[in-house]
Structures are given as C-alpha cells and as structure tokens.
Design a protein around this motif. Structure first.
Motif, PDB file in Angstrom:
ATOM      1  N   GLY A  73       2.362   8.119   0.644  1.00  0.00           N
ATOM      2  CA  GLY A  73       1.956   9.267   1.446  1.00  0.00           C
ATOM      3  C   GLY A  73       0.526   9.203   1.972  1.00  0.00           C
ATOM      4  O   GLY A  73       0.056  10.142   2.606  1.00  0.00           O
ATOM      5  N   SER A  74      -0.183   8.093   1.716  1.00  0.00           N
ATOM      6  CA  SER A  74      -1.575   8.023   2.187  1.00  0.00           C
ATOM      7  C   SER A  74      -1.681   7.122   3.412  1.00  0.00           C
ATOM      8  O   SER A  74      -0.693   6.537   3.852  1.00  0.00           O
ATOM      9  CB  SER A  74      -2.454   7.445   1.079  1.00  0.00           C
ATOM     10  OG  SER A  74      -2.167   6.071   0.955  1.00  0.00           O
ATOM     11  N   SER A  75      -2.895   7.006   3.937  1.00  0.00           N
ATOM     12  CA  SER A  75      -3.093   6.137   5.109  1.00  0.00           C
ATOM     13  C   SER A  75      -3.396   4.698   4.721  1.00  0.00           C
ATOM     14  O   SER A  75      -3.629   3.860   5.596  1.00  0.00           O
ATOM     15  CB  SER A  75      -4.256   6.644   5.963  1.00  0.00           C
ATOM     16  OG  SER A  75      -4.036   7.973   6.307  1.00  0.00           O
ATOM     17  N   TRP A  76      -3.426   4.390   3.420  1.00  0.00           N
ATOM     18  CA  TRP A  76      -3.775   3.027   2.994  1.00  0.00           C
ATOM     19  C   TRP A  76      -2.855   1.984   3.613  1.00  0.00           C
ATOM     20  O   TRP A  76      -3.234   0.841   3.825  1.00  0.00           O
ATOM     21  CB  TRP A  76      -3.723   2.897   1.466  1.00  0.00           C
ATOM     22  CG  TRP A  76      -4.904   3.497   0.787  1.00  0.00           C
ATOM     23  CD1 TRP A  76      -4.937   4.685   0.101  1.00  0.00           C
ATOM     24  CD2 TRP A  76      -6.244   2.975   0.717  1.00  0.00           C
ATOM     25  NE1 TRP A  76      -6.201   4.921  -0.386  1.00  0.00           N
ATOM     26  CE2 TRP A  76      -7.022   3.887  -0.025  1.00  0.00           C
ATOM     27  CE3 TRP A  76      -6.857   1.828   1.213  1.00  0.00           C
ATOM     28  CZ2 TRP A  76      -8.370   3.676  -0.286  1.00  0.00           C
ATOM     29  CZ3 TRP A  76      -8.209   1.615   0.956  1.00  0.00           C
ATOM     30  CH2 TRP A  76      -8.957   2.531   0.216  1.00  0.00           C
ATOM     31  N   LYS A  77      -1.613   2.385   3.906  1.00  0.00           N
ATOM     32  CA  LYS A  77      -0.666   1.400   4.428  1.00  0.00           C
ATOM     33  C   LYS A  77      -1.153   0.749   5.725  1.00  0.00           C
ATOM     34  O   LYS A  77      -0.791  -0.378   6.046  1.00  0.00           O
ATOM     35  CB  LYS A  77       0.717   2.005   4.624  1.00  0.00           C
ATOM     36  CG  LYS A  77       0.769   3.217   5.512  1.00  0.00           C
ATOM     37  CD  LYS A  77       2.206   3.715   5.610  1.00  0.00           C
ATOM     38  CE  LYS A  77       2.346   4.989   6.429  1.00  0.00           C
ATOM     39  NZ  LYS A  77       1.813   6.185   5.758  1.00  0.00           N
ATOM     40  N   ALA A 116       0.204   3.644  -3.016  1.00  0.00           N
ATOM     41  CA  ALA A 116      -0.497   4.864  -2.607  1.00  0.00           C
ATOM     42  C   ALA A 116       0.407   5.656  -1.673  1.00  0.00           C
ATOM     43  O   ALA A 116       0.128   5.786  -0.481  1.00  0.00           O
ATOM     44  CB  ALA A 116      -1.801   4.504  -1.905  1.00  0.00           C
ATOM     45  N   PHE A 118      -9.946  -0.076  -2.266  1.00  0.00           N
ATOM     46  CA  PHE A 118      -8.669   0.382  -2.831  1.00  0.00           C
ATOM     47  C   PHE A 118      -8.598   0.078  -4.331  1.00  0.00           C
ATOM     48  O   PHE A 118      -8.290   0.942  -5.141  1.00  0.00           O
ATOM     49  CB  PHE A 118      -7.513  -0.299  -2.102  1.00  0.00           C
ATOM     50  CG  PHE A 118      -6.158   0.138  -2.582  1.00  0.00           C
ATOM     51  CD1 PHE A 118      -5.618   1.356  -2.169  1.00  0.00           C
ATOM     52  CD2 PHE A 118      -5.422  -0.652  -3.457  1.00  0.00           C
ATOM     53  CE1 PHE A 118      -4.368   1.762  -2.616  1.00  0.00           C
ATOM     54  CE2 PHE A 118      -4.178  -0.250  -3.913  1.00  0.00           C
ATOM     55  CZ  PHE A 118      -3.648   0.961  -3.491  1.00  0.00           C
ATOM     56  N   TYR A 154      -9.440   3.470  -5.907  1.00  0.00           N
ATOM     57  CA  TYR A 154      -8.158   4.186  -5.869  1.00  0.00           C
ATOM     58  C   TYR A 154      -7.236   3.789  -7.014  1.00  0.00           C
ATOM     59  O   TYR A 154      -6.666   4.635  -7.706  1.00  0.00           O
ATOM     60  CB  TYR A 154      -7.461   3.946  -4.524  1.00  0.00           C
ATOM     61  CG  TYR A 154      -6.183   4.757  -4.365  1.00  0.00           C
ATOM     62  CD1 TYR A 154      -6.200   6.017  -3.751  1.00  0.00           C
ATOM     63  CD2 TYR A 154      -4.964   4.271  -4.853  1.00  0.00           C
ATOM     64  CE1 TYR A 154      -5.038   6.761  -3.631  1.00  0.00           C
ATOM     65  CE2 TYR A 154      -3.803   5.023  -4.739  1.00  0.00           C
ATOM     66  CZ  TYR A 154      -3.843   6.259  -4.127  1.00  0.00           C
ATOM     67  OH  TYR A 154      -2.707   6.991  -4.013  1.00  0.00           O
ATOM     68  N   PHE A 162       0.839  -1.210   0.000  1.00  0.00           N
ATOM     69  CA  PHE A 162       0.000   0.000   0.000  1.00  0.00           C
ATOM     70  C   PHE A 162       0.871   1.256   0.000  1.00  0.00           C
ATOM     71  O   PHE A 162       0.540   2.262  -0.617  1.00  0.00           O
ATOM     72  CB  PHE A 162      -0.953  -0.004   1.200  1.00  0.00           C
ATOM     73  CG  PHE A 162      -2.098  -0.971   1.032  1.00  0.00           C
ATOM     74  CD1 PHE A 162      -3.155  -0.665   0.186  1.00  0.00           C
ATOM     75  CD2 PHE A 162      -2.116  -2.178   1.694  1.00  0.00           C
ATOM     76  CE1 PHE A 162      -4.211  -1.545   0.004  1.00  0.00           C
ATOM     77  CE2 PHE A 162      -3.168  -3.076   1.529  1.00  0.00           C
ATOM     78  CZ  PHE A 162      -4.221  -2.756   0.681  1.00  0.00           C
ATOM     79  N   LYS A 163       2.008   1.189   0.689  1.00  0.00           N
ATOM     80  CA  LYS A 163       2.906   2.345   0.726  1.00  0.00           C
ATOM     81  C   LYS A 163       3.428   2.644  -0.676  1.00  0.00           C
ATOM     82  O   LYS A 163       3.560   3.791  -1.084  1.00  0.00           O
ATOM     83  CB  LYS A 163       4.091   2.014   1.653  1.00  0.00           C
ATOM     84  CG  LYS A 163       4.324   3.075   2.679  1.00  0.00           C
ATOM     85  CD  LYS A 163       5.298   2.669   3.752  1.00  0.00           C
ATOM     86  CE  LYS A 163       6.646   2.218   3.272  1.00  0.00           C
ATOM     87  NZ  LYS A 163       7.550   1.869   4.356  1.00  0.00           N
TER      88      LYS A 163
END
Ligand code: PFF
Length: 455
Positions: free
Chosen positions: A87-91, A85, A401, A405, A81-82
C-alpha cells in the motif's frame, strides 16, 4: 520449506552457483571496458581512490540490502517493495529499477556487439602490423558504420535472450560457473605482458599515484555512478538474484566475496591497460574506445598474441553475457510476475523493445551523431542518465528502505541466516544504510548536478 520451492519459482542450486552468478552479473564490460576508460577520462588514481571509498561505504551495504529485500520477498524489484511495504509508494523504486535496466541493456548490447566484432578481427589476424594510429582509426570507422555494429548488437541480444529463456539453474548458473574463472586467468596473463612492456611504470603511477587536484564534481559523481554500475546495484538486479537465493546462504559473505571479486578484476583490467596505454603513446582519456585500441597493440607484441587475442575477446563477450542476462532478468521477472506474461513471451518482448532502443544507440555513434542533448549523443545520454542518475537514486531509496522502513528485527533475521550473527556488524551495517550511504549519495548527487559545490 523454501518459499521458492513451494511456489515453483526457480532458484540457485548451490552456494558457488549464487556467487558465480552474482559475480557474473557484477563483472562485465563495466570492469574491463568502462572502468579503465572513465579512470582515464577523470585523471587516474584520484578517481580510483574515490571509487574504492564508494565501493566500501556505499556499494557493499547496498548490495547486502538488495540481497535482503530480494530473499525476504521472493519477488522481482517492483513486487518486492509491494510485498514488503504494501500500500505504499516504495514499489515505484522497483519500477525505476526496471526502467534503468532497460536503458542500460540498450547501450550495453552495443558495446558487447563491438566485442564480438573484435573476436572475429582477432581470429582473422587483422591487428597484425598495424600502428597504434591505424588501430584507433579502424575502431572509430567501425563503430560509426551503420550496419555491422548493429548486426553484432542484435546477435548479442539474441544470445542473452536464449539464456534467459532457459532459466536460472540451467541457464545463468551453469554458464557463470565455468567461464568467470577463465576470464580472470587471461586478464592475469595480460597483466604480466603489460607490466613487462617498456614504460610500464608510467601507467602504474597514473593508476595508483593520486593527484587529488585533478578531481572534479563530475568525476566524483561518475565514481559514484560507476560503483553502482560495476556492482550491478541500484536497479534491483541483486534484489532479483537475492530472490533466488536459498535460506541457508549467508548474505554478508556473498556480498563481500562479490564486491572483492568485482573490484579486483577492475583493478587487474586497469593494470593490463594503463602500462600499455603509456607504452604505445595512446591518450589515456581517449574514451570508450580505450580497451579496443590499447589491447590489440598488446596482443601484437606478445608471444602467443594470436592465440590470446581471440580468447580475450571471447571471454569479454562472455563476461558481458553473464551481466546482460542479469539485466534482462530484471525486466523479465517484472513482466512475468506483475504483468502475468509467460516467461518465454516476456523474454522475447523485453528483448525486442530493448533492442530497438539499442539500435538507435548504435546509430548515434555514426549517422545519428549530430542529434545531441546536453552535448551527449544518445548512447552517452543513456549511459549517463542510467549510471549517474537512476542507479544512485535507486540506491538512495534502497538504503533508506532497509535503514528506516524494514526495521532492525528483519535485518537481523536476514543477516543471521547461514552463520552466527555478530552484534557490531549489525550496528555498522544499520549505521551505514541509515546515514552514511544516503547522506553521501545525496551530497555527491547535488554537487555533481551543480546545486552546490564543496570543491
Ligand atoms: N555490473 C555490470 C558490469 O560491470 O558490466 C553491468 C550491470 C549489470 C549494471 C547489472 C547494472 C546491473 F544491474
């Protein structure tokens, strides 16, 4: 050149290897131990039908989504996820998965330990001449004892650790390819014996003739949770395995084959168990001991039972092993890629931490059984939270996601590798991950937790 080859990351060497390993992850205690027992608890066929609906509408698209995320990013769930995506919170979805993995393996190792004990019982012919009642009480006595189950659980964790340390090709892939087909053969032999028992029909009708009035909100939530658990979804196991799949493989085909294999084996296990449950007068809702109580009765009454009983429990342990290595791999991939630990230290550390929690799980069957929360002992609590909450929640985010996304272009790119792409399939897939899967999970979730009721 393949990203994995370039970076020196391990990967699967053949298409059959990928399928065997992913199916090895999916097929495990979930199919043979958990599926029959929760089907029994939640009333039989109606539960099975809801479960099958979830497998098709939610499980399959989410499996494909996990493979995509993994192969695209070539990372562990957190790193995936990092990477996709930044810089997002998906991680944090990935992190939730790593946590779920640790919780699941803690109680999974306990049940696998029971299976090892049953290998030894079978080899020493200790089911012989025991009544169904005696077989039941000897199981209960055993899981409540503070020492033996813990020893076998730790032994199982050591075996899991040993394979994971060796790595993907030489460890996971090699073992899965030989042992999974053998398991199917023995379950079919058991089916034949069970179906020819007197009273088999009643068991079959329990399993296949639905009475939807028996369904409860809790049962529906458990069917959803079990669809995730059984297909190894919602915590990034298949993101991790997807990251080891090469570019030539067609993900849709792999997902379909794994889903069909997993579902068939659960049903075959049900067919082996329910006719026998009714034939021997065992209570179908007797819970986690169902397989361990029912099948010894079957072995006792079949020609060659002395031979089949140990073989069955050996293969059950192996099926558990091909799943547990996939669970441990999630935590290990996270430790090595995000915390920069060496593969060996990461594996040992993860195994030790998880085993400690596992010992508490095992003891919660006996000496710690009075410590409960919401009426669950520690074992049931870990099982319930991970399967019925964390996995569906992870699945919800994974489908959102991919649906909202990742974008159509990347989805098409992944779907079209290894075969020509069909437009209507892409449309159905995107519709399912955008609306149906997240919507259904949200509704079942809120209903199951009592926020509202549609029943
Ligand atoms: N699918 C495995 C089984 O049915 O036994 C258990 C499991 C493996 C659950 C991997 C979750 C997972 F990520």
């Amino acid at each position: 050149m393949d990203l994995n080859t370039k970076s020196g990351r391990d990967s699967f060497s053949s298409k059959f290897g990928v399928i065997a390993a992913a199916a090895g992850s999916a097929v495990g205690l979930g199919n043979i131990w958990k599926f029959p027992y929760i089907t029994g608890v939640y009333g039989g066929a109606a539960f099975l039908f809801v479960y099958l609906g979830f497998i098709i509408l939610i499980g399959l698209p989410i499996m494909l989504s996990e493979f995509m995320i993994g192969r695209k990013s070539k990372r562990n769930p957190f790193g995936a996820f990092k990477n996709l995506a930044p810089g997002s919170s998906w991680k944090f979805v990935g992190l939730l998965g790593v946590l779920a993995a640790a919780m699941i393996l803690a109680f999974y190792g306990v049940v696998a330990g029971w299976s090892i004990d049953y290998v030894i019982r079978a080899l020493t012919n200790s089911f012989a001449a025991k009544s169904p009642g005696e077989l039941e009480s000897s199981f209960t006595e055993f899981i409540q004892s503070p020492i033996t189950p813990v020893i076998y659980q730790l032994l199982f964790m050591l075996m899991t650790m040993g394979i994971v340390i060796v790595g993907i090709k030489k460890g996971i892939e090699k073992y899965s390819k030989i042992l999974m087909p053998l398991l199917v053969v023995i379950i079919i032999v058991l089916d034949i014996r069970s179906l020819t028992l007197k009273g088999a029909y009643e068991g079959l009708s329990f399993l296949f003739y639905p009475d939807f009035s028996k369904l409860t909100a809790d049962g529906i939530l458990s069917a959803l949770g079990h669809a995730f658990f059984s297909l190894s979804l919602g915590m990034g196991t298949l993101i991790t395995y997807g990251s080891y799949i090469g570019a030539k493989n067609n993900l849709t085909k792999i997902a379909l084959q794994v889903t069909v294999a997993d579902t068939l084996i659960a049903i075959l296990a049900g067919v082996a168990i329910f006719p026998a449950v009714f034939a021997f007068g065992i209570e179908p809702s007797s819970g986690p001991g169902l397989v361990f109580i029912t099948l010894p009765n079957v072995f006792q009454q079949m020609p060659g039972g002395f031979f089949f009983a140990p073989l069955f429990f050996i293969l059950l342990t192996v099926a558990a092993l091909t799943s547990s290595i996939s669970i441990l791999e999630v935590v290990v991939a996270y430790f090595t890629e995000e915390l920069n630990l060496k593969r060996k230290s990461a594996t040992v550390l993860a195994t030790v931490l998880i085993s400690i929690v596992g010992v508490v799980c095992s003891l919660s069957m006996g000496i710690l059984k009075d410590y409960t929360l919401f009426n669950f002992n520690f074992f049931d609590l870990l099982d319930w939270i991970s399967a019925n909450m964390l996995l569906p929640l992870g699945g919800l985010f994974i489908s959102l996601f991919v649906g909202w996304y990742l974008g159509r272009e990347k989805v098409v790119e992944e779907l079209s590798q290894g075969s020509s792409i069909v437009e209507w399939l892409v449309r159905i897939f995107i519709f399912l991950v955008k609306f149906i899967a997240p919507g259904a999970i949200a509704i079942v979730f809120l209903n199951g937790l009592g926020f509202f009721s549609f029943g």
